[in-house]
Design an enzyme around this catalytic site. Structure first.
Site, PDB file in Angstrom:
ATOM      1  N   GLU A   1       3.058  12.417  -9.497  1.00  0.00           N
ATOM      2  CA  GLU A   1       2.335  10.894  -9.704  1.00  0.00           C
ATOM      3  C   GLU A   1       0.916  11.045  -9.678  1.00  0.00           C
ATOM      4  OE1 GLU A   1       3.348   8.053  -6.188  1.00  0.00           O
ATOM      5  OE2 GLU A   1       5.363   8.658  -6.267  1.00  0.00           O
TER       6      GLU A   1
ATOM      7  N   GLU B   1       6.681  12.230  -0.528  1.00  0.00           N
ATOM      8  CA  GLU B   1       5.400  12.201   0.139  1.00  0.00           C
ATOM      9  C   GLU B   1       5.745  12.252   1.736  1.00  0.00           C
ATOM     10  OE1 GLU B   1       2.568   9.445  -2.781  1.00  0.00           O
ATOM     11  OE2 GLU B   1       3.548   8.317  -1.010  1.00  0.00           O
TER      12      GLU B   1
HETATM   13  C1  BG6 Z   1       3.044   6.518  -3.642  1.00  0.00           C
HETATM   14  C2  BG6 Z   1       4.446   6.286  -3.739  1.00  0.00           C
HETATM   15  O1  BG6 Z   1       2.588   6.577  -2.374  1.00  0.00           O
HETATM   16  O2  BG6 Z   1       2.125   5.779  -4.484  1.00  0.00           O
HETATM   17  C3  BG6 Z   1       5.021   5.267  -4.704  1.00  0.00           C
HETATM   18  O3  BG6 Z   1       5.159   7.612  -3.781  1.00  0.00           O
HETATM   19  C4  BG6 Z   1       3.775   4.131  -4.874  1.00  0.00           C
HETATM   20  O4  BG6 Z   1       6.223   4.755  -4.196  1.00  0.00           O
HETATM   21  C5  BG6 Z   1       2.597   4.771  -5.344  1.00  0.00           C
HETATM   22  O5  BG6 Z   1       4.437   2.902  -5.487  1.00  0.00           O
HETATM   23  C6  BG6 Z   1       1.562   3.678  -5.479  1.00  0.00           C
HETATM   24  O6  BG6 Z   1       1.320   2.866  -4.682  1.00  0.00           O
HETATM   25  P1  BG6 Z   1       1.175   1.492  -4.682  1.00  0.00           P
HETATM   26  O7  BG6 Z   1       1.157   0.928  -3.376  1.00  0.00           O
HETATM   27  O8  BG6 Z   1       0.187   0.901  -5.696  1.00  0.00           O
HETATM   28  O9  BG6 Z   1       2.668   1.182  -5.161  1.00  0.00           O
END
Ligand code: BG6
Length: 473
Positions: free
Chosen positions: A371, A178
């Protein structure tokens, strides 16, 4: 029709949110080790305040979910689900504890080698993020993080060691997780702590340029060391919609989208687009080019575009702060047409199809969704069952949207890794109870628990999705 043969189904994680073992195996101290749970976390992540050493705050990543000691069990569970790919990241300070040493820490290298071998035992392809939000504290204290160009050499040395040592074990690499997060959570994304009165945009653009140059250099290196290597950039994606059809709102949405795309434009097209240079100029900042940078960026673009997608976002030319979503890292106007998660993240499967189309139209390179998922509170019932139908619903709808993008729009998609396939620490909040996994880990927000792993209802569901290559949803 449907997903192509060899489609890479799996799950995604990051070292600091998963491994624990923060001071084991010769590992050095990193920025992520100084990110506490609780209200200070956000301001520390933005680089406005900081903690210099481990104090009496509670730091959830120190133990995370102890993958460091459980990786064989965890990879076996992933294999049971039929994973074709496992996305994980390298903790930089396991390999170079301070960051500027000339030779690496063998214990750290061996740890990842064992993991990759364990993956291959089950025919799981590792997808490795070289840098997922971690930066050695020694380099932050010495250079001020990525604001300093000397970071590039340290990162390239790290990548060189990884590409050489894991030449026969890893083919898929992401340079920076990211990368657009530099503008939103700069201490986490670039080890950046702001100085009093400085031009913050300039500091962030310095970090961005150095990471972009580093990314191009290691893309070149990866291809030289092994022509089979495939290198991806990684974007925190999620299209901005205009709040209304008022031209000013539409224009604002274009500008907000560009703040993310400008990073990928450089990594994929090989140059800063004119709008980006104008945006930087409008903030009284400049790109710290040195001779040779432009050619390097132009000649070493990525092979594929990876991204995270949790939600779409909404832009307004006249935002009303009382109508903002709860997630403060990416501020957005609330979309009244969408439902929200327990953490206020809005749920928009069609937004995934829209985002995929935008990225594919723009770059015409294969996409990889690395993701996606729902952070939710799970309840372990008396008989040990976790009925996470809400997670199944979320994933089913998103996979359907992704299938539509492939089948109906012709988008070339390499794979899909759901975020936090095993429960792990939240990056944004530091909570454990914001869970994304198919595998539950017995641990709470304050670190209590046995670390026992339990399969959730979604475990069997995802296994069937993979076994049918997405036919069954
Ligand atoms: C992304 C990141 O921004 O979102 C992860 O690459 C992160 O590291 C994921 O965990 C989900 O966000 P959060 O704040 O729910 O953990």
């Amino acid at each position: 029709m449907g997903f192509k043969k060899g489609f890479l189904w799996g799950g995604a994680t990051a070292a600091n949110q998963l491994e624990g073992g923060w001071n084991e195996g010769g590992r050095g101290l990193a920025n992520v080790d100084l990110m506490p749970h609780g209200q200070d976390r956000y301001v520390i992540g933005t680089g406005e305040k900081w903690i210099d050493h481990v104090d009496d705050h509670y730091f959830p990543s120190h133990k995370a979910v102890e993958f460091y000691h459980h990786y064989k069990e965890d990879i076996a569970l992933m294999a049971e689900m039929g994973f074709k790919v496992f996305r994980l990241s390298i903790a930089w300070t396991r390999i170079f504890p301070k960051g500027d040493e000339q030779s690496p820490n063998e214990e750290g290298l061996k740890f990842y080698e064992d993991i990759f071998k364990e993956c291959h035992k089950y025919h799981i392809e590792p997808l490795v993020t070289i840098n997922h939000f971690d930066c050695p504290m020694y380099l932050i204290n010495k250079f001020g993080g990525w604001r300093d160009r000397r970071m590039i050499d340290c990162y390239v040395r790290l990548a060189n060691v990884l590409f050489t040592r894991y030449k026969s074990l890893v083919r898929y690499w992401l340079t920076f997780n990211e990368i657009n997060m530099i503008l939103h959570f700069p201490f986490v994304a670039a080890g950046l702590r702001f100085k009093d009165g400085e031009n913050k945009t300039q500091a962030m653009i310095n970090c961005a340029h150095h990471e972009l140059v580093a990314s191009a250099l290691v893309t070149k290196l990866a291809h030289e060391i092994n022509p089979q290597n495939q290198i991806g950039c990684m974007l925190a994606a999620g299209t901005y919609y205009p709040e209304t059809c008022k031209p000013e709102d539409y224009w604002k949405a274009i500008c907000d989208n560009r703040e993310s795309y400008m990073f990928i434009d450089v990594q994929s097209r090989g140059y800063y687009p004119p709008y980006a240079l104008k945006w930087i100029e409008s903030h009284q900042a400049t790109v710290p080019f040195v001779e040779g940078d432009k050619e390097l960026l132009q000649e070493n673009t990525v092979d594929f575009i990876s991204f995270s997608y949790y939600s779409s976002r909404v832009s307004s030319a006249t935002p009303d702060s009382s109508l903002q979503t709860e997630s403060n890292i990416f501020a957005s106007v609330i979309n009244p047409y969408l439902k929200s998660s327990d953490w206020g993240w809005q749920i928009d499967p069609l937004g995934l199809r829209i985002t995929m189309n935008e990225l594919y139209d723009r770059y015409q390179k294969p996409l990889f969704i690395v993701e996606n998922g729902l952070g939710a509170k799970d309840i372990v019932e008396e008989d040990g069952i976790i009925q996470d139908d809400y997670r199944i619903d979320y994933l089913r709808e998103h996979i359907q949207a992704m299938k539509d993008a492939v089948d109906q729009d012709g988008v070339d998609l390499m794979g899909y890794t759901t975020w936090g396939c095993i429960d792990l620490i939240s990056n944004g909040t530091g909570e454990m109870e914001k869970r994304y996994g198919f595998i539950y880990v017995d641990r709470d927000n304050m670190g209590n628990g046995t670390f026992k792993r339990i399969k959730k209802k979604s475990f069997a569901w995802y296994k069937k999705v993979i076994a049918t290559n997405g036919e069954y949803l």
